[in-house]
Design a protein around this motif. Sequence first.
Motif, PDB file in Angstrom:
ATOM      1  N   ALA A  60      48.030  24.473  37.574  1.00 24.79           N
ATOM      2  CA  ALA A  60      47.993  23.022  37.724  1.00 24.79           C
ATOM      3  C   ALA A  60      46.937  22.422  36.799  1.00 24.79           C
ATOM      4  N   VAL A  61      47.171  21.192  36.398  1.00 22.19           N
ATOM      5  CA  VAL A  61      46.252  20.451  35.534  1.00 22.19           C
ATOM      6  C   VAL A  61      45.880  19.153  36.247  1.00 22.19           C
ATOM      7  N   ALA A  62      44.582  18.866  36.329  1.00 23.94           N
ATOM      8  CA  ALA A  62      44.093  17.647  36.973  1.00 23.94           C
ATOM      9  C   ALA A  62      43.471  16.739  35.917  1.00 23.94           C
ATOM     10  N   VAL A  63      43.964  15.508  35.816  1.00 18.97           N
ATOM     11  CA  VAL A  63      43.520  14.587  34.775  1.00 18.97           C
ATOM     12  C   VAL A  63      42.892  13.349  35.408  1.00 18.97           C
ATOM     13  N   MET A  64      41.713  12.976  34.913  1.00 18.39           N
ATOM     14  CA  MET A  64      41.053  11.749  35.355  1.00 18.39           C
ATOM     15  C   MET A  64      41.756  10.541  34.730  1.00 18.39           C
ATOM     16  N   ILE A  65      42.300   9.682  35.597  1.00 17.14           N
ATOM     17  CA  ILE A  65      43.051   8.518  35.126  1.00 17.14           C
ATOM     18  C   ILE A  65      42.278   7.237  35.443  1.00 17.14           C
ATOM     19  N   ASN A  66      42.126   6.414  34.417  1.00 22.09           N
ATOM     20  CA  ASN A  66      41.471   5.121  34.526  1.00 22.09           C
ATOM     21  C   ASN A  66      42.310   4.183  35.411  1.00 22.09           C
ATOM     22  N   ASN A  67      41.653   3.494  36.371  1.00 25.37           N
ATOM     23  CA  ASN A  67      42.381   2.539  37.209  1.00 25.37           C
ATOM     24  C   ASN A  67      41.776   1.137  37.137  1.00 25.37           C
ATOM     25  N   HIS A  68      41.026   0.868  36.099  1.00 27.27           N
ATOM     26  CA  HIS A  68      40.537  -0.491  35.864  1.00 27.27           C
ATOM     27  C   HIS A  68      41.747  -1.396  35.598  1.00 27.27           C
ATOM     28  N   ILE A  92      35.672  -0.386  41.825  1.00 20.45           N
ATOM     29  CA  ILE A  92      36.782   0.125  41.020  1.00 20.45           C
ATOM     30  C   ILE A  92      37.053   1.584  41.367  1.00 20.45           C
ATOM     31  N   THR A  93      38.309   1.876  41.658  1.00 17.16           N
ATOM     32  CA  THR A  93      38.680   3.265  41.930  1.00 17.16           C
ATOM     33  C   THR A  93      39.078   3.970  40.640  1.00 17.16           C
ATOM     34  N   ARG A  94      39.093   5.280  40.724  1.00 15.01           N
ATOM     35  CA  ARG A  94      39.572   6.120  39.642  1.00 15.01           C
ATOM     36  C   ARG A  94      40.516   7.151  40.252  1.00 15.01           C
ATOM     37  N   LEU A  95      41.453   7.659  39.474  1.00 14.14           N
ATOM     38  CA  LEU A  95      42.508   8.519  39.988  1.00 14.14           C
ATOM     39  C   LEU A  95      42.397   9.928  39.417  1.00 14.14           C
ATOM     40  N   LEU A  96      42.602  10.917  40.269  1.00 15.60           N
ATOM     41  CA  LEU A  96      42.728  12.304  39.825  1.00 15.60           C
ATOM     42  C   LEU A  96      44.191  12.682  40.008  1.00 15.60           C
ATOM     43  N   ALA A  97      44.922  12.745  38.902  1.00 17.15           N
ATOM     44  CA  ALA A  97      46.352  13.048  38.941  1.00 17.15           C
ATOM     45  C   ALA A  97      46.551  14.540  38.667  1.00 17.15           C
ATOM     46  N   VAL A  98      47.222  15.213  39.600  1.00 14.26           N
ATOM     47  CA  VAL A  98      47.426  16.658  39.506  1.00 14.26           C
ATOM     48  C   VAL A  98      48.874  16.939  39.130  1.00 14.26           C
ATOM     49  N   PHE A  99      49.060  17.652  38.015  1.00  9.98           N
ATOM     50  CA  PHE A  99      50.389  17.954  37.490  1.00  9.98           C
ATOM     51  C   PHE A  99      50.642  19.460  37.576  1.00  9.98           C
ATOM     52  N   GLN A 100      51.790  19.812  38.156  1.00  4.52           N
ATOM     53  CA  GLN A 100      52.190  21.211  38.166  1.00  4.52           C
ATOM     54  C   GLN A 100      53.699  21.363  38.030  1.00  4.52           C
ATOM     55  N   SER A 101      54.459  20.506  38.717  1.00  2.00           N
ATOM     56  CA  SER A 101      55.914  20.603  38.647  1.00  2.00           C
ATOM     57  C   SER A 101      56.481  19.875  37.430  1.00  2.00           C
ATOM     58  N   GLU A 102      55.734  18.917  36.886  1.00  2.00           N
ATOM     59  CA  GLU A 102      56.194  18.157  35.721  1.00  2.00           C
ATOM     60  C   GLU A 102      55.092  18.098  34.672  1.00  2.00           C
ATOM     61  N   THR A 103      55.516  17.921  33.415  1.00  2.91           N
ATOM     62  CA  THR A 103      54.575  17.956  32.289  1.00  2.91           C
ATOM     63  C   THR A 103      54.801  16.737  31.394  1.00  2.91           C
ATOM     64  N   PRO A 104      54.131  15.622  31.652  1.00  2.00           N
ATOM     65  CA  PRO A 104      54.381  14.371  30.926  1.00  2.00           C
ATOM     66  C   PRO A 104      54.051  14.456  29.440  1.00  2.00           C
ATOM     67  N   ASP A 105      54.780  13.654  28.670  1.00  2.02           N
ATOM     68  CA  ASP A 105      54.517  13.554  27.233  1.00  2.02           C
ATOM     69  C   ASP A 105      53.263  12.732  26.961  1.00  2.02           C
ATOM     70  N   GLN A 106      52.976  11.768  27.819  1.00  2.00           N
ATOM     71  CA  GLN A 106      51.768  10.952  27.651  1.00  2.00           C
ATOM     72  C   GLN A 106      51.082  10.780  29.002  1.00  2.00           C
ATOM     73  N   ILE A 107      49.753  10.954  29.021  1.00  2.00           N
ATOM     74  CA  ILE A 107      48.968  10.830  30.240  1.00  2.00           C
ATOM     75  C   ILE A 107      47.739   9.986  29.937  1.00  2.00           C
ATOM     76  N   GLY A 108      47.503   8.981  30.781  1.00  2.00           N
ATOM     77  CA  GLY A 108      46.298   8.193  30.583  1.00  2.00           C
ATOM     78  C   GLY A 108      46.426   6.769  31.075  1.00  2.00           C
ATOM     79  N   PRO A 109      45.451   5.941  30.734  1.00  2.00           N
ATOM     80  CA  PRO A 109      44.248   6.259  29.973  1.00  2.00           C
ATOM     81  C   PRO A 109      43.352   7.254  30.717  1.00  2.00           C
ATOM     82  N   VAL A 110      42.783   8.184  29.952  1.00  2.00           N
ATOM     83  CA  VAL A 110      41.910   9.216  30.523  1.00  2.00           C
ATOM     84  C   VAL A 110      40.489   8.670  30.598  1.00  2.00           C
ATOM     85  N   ARG A 111      39.800   8.971  31.699  1.00  2.00           N
ATOM     86  CA  ARG A 111      38.467   8.406  31.921  1.00  2.00           C
ATOM     87  C   ARG A 111      37.477   9.520  32.241  1.00  2.00           C
ATOM     88  N   SER A 112      36.233   9.156  32.465  1.00  2.00           N
ATOM     89  CA  SER A 112      35.152  10.137  32.575  1.00  2.00           C
ATOM     90  C   SER A 112      35.076  10.810  33.944  1.00  2.00           C
TER      91      SER A 112
END
Length: 343
Positions: A60-68, A92-112
């Motif tokens: 699995a891959v976990a990506v920090m997603i900007n929610n501003h 302001i919240t921020r999102l941790l999106a976890v991908f395992q069953s699907e693999t998107p072509d574009q993910i973001g905006p990525v944040r800190s």
Amino acid sequence: MFTKKFLFIIIAILLLAGCSTKDKTEDKQDDETVMKNTDASSEVFPLTGTSTKEDNARRAVAVMINNHPQARPQSGLSEADIVYELLAEGDITRLLAVFQSETPDQIGPVRSARDYYIELAKGLDCLYVCHGNSPEAKTMLDKGYIDNLNGLYYDGTLFQRTSDRKAPHNSYTSFDSIEKGAEEKGYDMTGAPEPFTFLTEEEEKALQGEPVSKIEVIYGGSSSNVQYEYEKTEEKYTRYSDGEQTVENQSEKPVLLDNIFIIEAAHQVVDNKGRRKIELKSGGKGYLLQKGKINEVDWVNKDERIIPVKNGKEVGFVTGKTWVNIIPDEPGLDKNVSFSQEN
């Protein structure tokens, strides 16, 4: 005499043929049983419970997603198996999106990165992807607490800036880039996380609870407040931020969810920028929304994963995608969550 011998030979041949056919039939049945057992145990995605003929053993891959507000609509959220939403700075919240069953072509905006998001990703043995970090998160990443890719070191290569938004709301990556970065750093991308518990079809049909069609989760500032609506025809939940539906940036495909898990946890502001420490170990109260019904539950940290429980027993998720909202325990669920049922 000749006739008797001839008959004996014919009978022997028939018996041998019958045994051979029986053996082949039994072998075929055994093979089918093995295949069915293999399908039942291996062709299910561990974070959604959905069956598949694709590779379900990848890491699995976990990506920090900007929610501003300036980062919406985001890319890739509709393909995430689980999304964890927590406060970052201020309201302001921020999102941790976890991908395992699907693999998107574009993910973001990525944040800190923040330390508590890293802990959540570690619990699922994810490769953690971010762009920047807080001081506490930097310490964890530098010490190798979790395999990670940080856009600070790959800006313009594995992470690309778009021209339609301003930094820090315009950093994007893709699964191809993530896999390339993992290969460069020697990270193993095999090994799926341990599966969550999922309800059977019969258990889903028998779900009990108070009917609820609209839910609001309040984070303080209106721009981060979340609304959910249950769509009876789809049997799924749609999500809204400050009244605006959560969709994919380019395709406008809506994010559709099967489980909404809302929990309270202790929050503490730790610096003058409004960064927080969030306690994700001790457990607490929560709500679980499934199939248009709501139930009060508790949550526990089991092997570094947030799990719903009721009367001390783990509660299963509905097969599909899950969104987890983690809110401050003061003033608590009764003040920060509201719900209603349309007639």
